[in-house]
Enzyme design. Structure first.
Site, PDB file in Angstrom:
ATOM      1  N   SER A 213      48.817  48.583  43.804  1.00 28.29           N
ATOM      2  CA  SER A 213      48.963  47.219  44.324  1.00 28.29           C
ATOM      3  C   SER A 213      48.372  47.133  45.729  1.00 28.29           C
ATOM      4  CB  SER A 213      50.440  46.803  44.378  1.00 28.29           C
ATOM      5  OG  SER A 213      51.129  47.472  45.422  1.00 28.29           O
ATOM      6  N   VAL A 214      47.955  45.926  46.085  1.00 26.51           N
ATOM      7  CA  VAL A 214      47.538  45.609  47.444  1.00 26.51           C
ATOM      8  C   VAL A 214      48.255  44.317  47.840  1.00 26.51           C
ATOM      9  CG1 VAL A 214      45.617  44.935  48.945  1.00 26.51           C
ATOM     10  CG2 VAL A 214      45.285  46.723  47.221  1.00 26.51           C
TER      11      VAL A 214
ATOM     12  N   ARG B 197      40.743  42.031  49.759  1.00 25.64           N
ATOM     13  CA  ARG B 197      39.325  41.954  50.117  1.00 25.64           C
ATOM     14  C   ARG B 197      39.019  42.661  51.438  1.00 25.64           C
ATOM     15  NH1 ARG B 197      40.755  37.002  47.928  1.00 25.64           N
ATOM     16  NH2 ARG B 197      39.748  36.585  45.916  1.00 25.64           N
TER      17      ARG B 197
ATOM     18  N   LEU C 129      40.827  48.037  50.518  1.00 23.97           N
ATOM     19  CA  LEU C 129      41.947  48.969  50.367  1.00 23.97           C
ATOM     20  C   LEU C 129      42.005  49.576  48.976  1.00 23.97           C
ATOM     21  CD1 LEU C 129      44.868  47.204  52.294  1.00 23.97           C
ATOM     22  CD2 LEU C 129      43.084  48.728  53.147  1.00 23.97           C
TER      23      LEU C 129
ATOM     24  N   SER D 115      46.897  45.805  34.588  1.00 28.38           N
ATOM     25  CA  SER D 115      47.466  44.462  34.621  1.00 28.38           C
ATOM     26  C   SER D 115      46.363  43.419  34.497  1.00 28.38           C
ATOM     27  CB  SER D 115      48.254  44.251  35.917  1.00 28.38           C
ATOM     28  OG  SER D 115      47.425  44.477  37.044  1.00 28.38           O
ATOM     29  N   GLU D 116      45.205  43.735  35.051  1.00 29.36           N
ATOM     30  CA  GLU D 116      44.020  42.883  34.951  1.00 29.36           C
ATOM     31  C   GLU D 116      42.824  43.787  34.632  1.00 29.36           C
ATOM     32  OE1 GLU D 116      44.028  39.390  37.942  1.00 29.36           O
ATOM     33  OE2 GLU D 116      45.062  41.026  38.998  1.00 29.36           O
TER      34      GLU D 116
ATOM     35  N   TYR E 201      39.145  47.481  36.855  1.00 28.36           N
ATOM     36  CA  TYR E 201      38.939  48.924  36.904  1.00 28.36           C
ATOM     37  C   TYR E 201      37.602  49.414  36.352  1.00 28.36           C
ATOM     38  CZ  TYR E 201      43.722  49.097  38.461  1.00 28.36           C
ATOM     39  OH  TYR E 201      44.865  48.913  39.186  1.00 28.36           O
TER      40      TYR E 201
ATOM     41  N   PHE F 200      53.299  53.346  31.518  1.00 24.28           N
ATOM     42  CA  PHE F 200      53.734  54.198  32.618  1.00 24.28           C
ATOM     43  C   PHE F 200      53.398  53.541  33.950  1.00 24.28           C
ATOM     44  CE2 PHE F 200      49.616  55.576  30.910  1.00 24.28           C
ATOM     45  CZ  PHE F 200      48.787  55.540  32.019  1.00 24.28           C
TER      46      PHE F 200
END
Length: 405
Positions: free
Chosen positions: A76-77, A83, A86, A111-112, A116, A405
Site C-alpha cells: 500500500s501507499v 505518484r 514509493l 487488488s488492481e 503489477y 495471502f
C-alpha cells in the site's frame, strides 16, 4: 520493519484498503504470520506512508515440485504520497531481496491487476465464482460415491485431518501453496463480525474404509420469504483425494435442508463440479484473475518445472526491471526434468521473443504461449517454435490458488 512497528504499519495498510478495522481475530492472525524481516515500510517522521511484505512460500509447479517463492503481500501507499515513486522503490528493493534469498519466483494477488505488469508480474491462474440454483441443478455422481461416509466434525477438531488431505492435493495442481506452520489457522478464521447473518464455520469429513479422503468447509445463511426457506450454502473449501469423495461432498452441500442456493467464491476453472452439474448455465459462473507470477531468476524457475512434451528452444527474454534476466536462455526439457542456461547470443539464434511478464503468465501452464502470441505479446522467430513451446509449457490440470495471502 521491527515487530514494535507492526500496529502502525498494518494500520497504514488498513486505511489504504478503505479504513475499516479488521476483527481482532484476523488482525492477530496476520500479526503472527507477518515475517517482519521481509516487511518494508516507508516512513515520514513517525508516520508510515507505505507498506510491502513477503511470505516465504513453497508453490506447486507443473511436474509436482514445490518451489520456494516470495508471496508478495500487504502492499500500500498512503493516498497523500502517491505518484512519488514509493511503490516502484518498494518493488525494486523487494525483488532485489528475493533474488538475494535465492527464490526463483515472486507471486501475488492483485487488488488492481493493472498495477503489477510493469514490474514483470503476469496473470498465471484464474478462479471461478459460482452461484448455483440448487432447486434447478442436479448432480450425476460417479460409481462409489454412495460408499463414502460423511460426518460433521468441529472445524478445529478436524483441522489435522483436513490439512493432511490438503497437503496430498497440493503437488497435483500447479499454483497451490504448501501451508507452512501457522497457516493451518487461515482456513479456520471465522470472525463473527464478517458472517453477515451466516452460521459459524462448519466442517464435514468424507471417509472411505475409515480413512479421511476429503472435507468441506462451509457456512449456512438462513433466509425466508413468503414462499418458504431460501437459505444459501456458503462454500469455503472442498478438497478430496478421489472422485467419489468429491462428488459425495458436493451432493451433501446441494441437499442441505432449507437452502436453495450455493455460493462459492473461488474454485478452479476446470473444477469437476462443472461436469457433475446437470445445467452449467444455472451455476452463475464468473471468472477472474487470481495468482500473478514473476520469474525472479529465469533459469532457475524454468528448470524447476517439467514440460508436457520435449522442448529445445532459445528464448529471448525482455526484462527491464530485473536486468539480470535480460537476454537469451536455452531451455531443454521434457516430462522428467529440464535445463535452462544462458545462451551465447552470437551462436544461438532465438526461437521465441517475449517479456518476463508473459513468461510468468505461461509459467504454470494455464495460459498458452499461443494465446499470448495471438495478442501480439510473443513473437515466433523460428517457424514451428511457438507450437512446440505452447504444448510443452501446458499443464494437464489448470493452475489454481485456493486461498489468498
Amino acid at each position: 520493519m521491527g515487530q514494535s512497528d507492526w500496529d502502525r504499519w498494518y494500520g497504514t495498510l488498513e486505511r489504504a484498503f478503505g479504513g475499516l478495522a479488521e476483527s481482532p481475530e484476523e488482525r492477530e492472525l496476520w500479526n503472527d504470520l507477518t515475517e517482519c524481516e521481509r516487511s518494508l515500510g516507508v516512513w515520514e517522521g513517525d508516520a508510515c506512508v507505505g507498506t510491502a511484505g513477503a511470505f516465504s512460500f513453497r508453490l506447486s509447479v507443473p511436474g509436482g515440485a514445490l518451489v520456494d517463492a516470495a508471496g508478495v503481500t500487504m502492499v500500500s501507499v498512503a493516498a497523500t504520497h502517491r505518484r512519488r515513486g514509493l511503490l516502484t522503490a518498494m518493488m525494486r528493493r523487494q525483488l532485489d531481496d528475493v533474488r538475494a534469498r535465492g527464490e526463483a519466483l515472486a507471486v501475488l494477488t492483485a487488488s488492481e491487476p493493472v498495477i503489477y505488469g510493469r514490474f514483470g508480474y503476469g496473470t498465471a491462474s484464474w478462479s471461478l465464482k459460482a452461484s448455483i440454483d440448487t432447486t434447478r441443478v442436479r448432480l450425476t455422481v460417479p460409481a462409489g460415491t454412495d460408499e463414502v461416509r460423511l460426518r460433521y466434525v468441529a472445524p478445529a477438531e478436524a483441522a489435522a485431518a483436513c490439512e493432511a488431505v490438503y497437503a496430498r492435493v497440493v503437488p497435483g495442481r500447479p499454483g497451490m501453496l504448501a501451508r507452512r506452520p501457522g497457516w493451518e489457522r487461515l482456513p479456520l478464521l471465522d470472525p463473527a463480525q464478517d458472517r453477515n447473518g451466516a452460521s459459524p464455520l462448519q466442517c464435514v469429513l468424507a471417509e472411505r474404509s475409515g480413512e479421511v479422503v476429503g472435507y468441506a468447509h462451509f457456512a449456512v445463511k438462513p433466509e425466508w420469504d413468503a414462499r418458504g426457506p431460501e437459505g444459501t450454502v456458503l462454500v469455503r473449501a472442498v478438497e478430496a483425494l478421489e472422485p467419489g469423495a468429491y462428488a459425495a461432498l458436493w451432493r451433501f452441500l446441494f441437499d442441505i435442508d432449507l437452502t436453495s442456493r450455493i455460493e462459492t467464491l473461488n474454485r478452479p476453472v476446470d473444477d469437476p463440479l462443472l461436469h457433475l452439474a446437470s445445467d452449467v448455465r444455472r451455476c452463475g459462473l464468473v471468472v477472474r484473475d487470481s495468482l500473478h507470477v514473476r520469474l525472479v531468476d529465469v533459469g532457475a524457475a524454468l528448470e524447476a518445472r517439467t514440460y508436457q512434451a520435449p522442448v529445445d528452444l532459445v528464448l529471448d527474454v525482455e526484462d527491464g526491471f530485473c536486468p539480470w534476466n535480460e537476454g537469451r536462455w536455452r531451455l531443454t526439457g521434457d516430462p522428467k526434468g529440464a535445463s535452462c542456461k544462458r545462451a551465447d547470443e552470437a551462436s544461438a539464434p532465438a526461437d521465441l521473443a517475449l517479456s518476463v511478464r508473459d513468461l510468468g503468465a505461461a509459467y504454470l501452464g494455464g495460459v498458452r504461449l499461443a494465446e499470448l502470441a495471438r495478442a501480439g505479446r510473443v513473437r515466433e522467430l523460428r517457424p514451428g517454435a511457438l507450437a512446440e513451446a505452447s504444448l510443452a509449457f501446458g499443464s494437464a490440470v489448470a493452475p489454481w490458488l485456493p486461498h489468498g495471502f
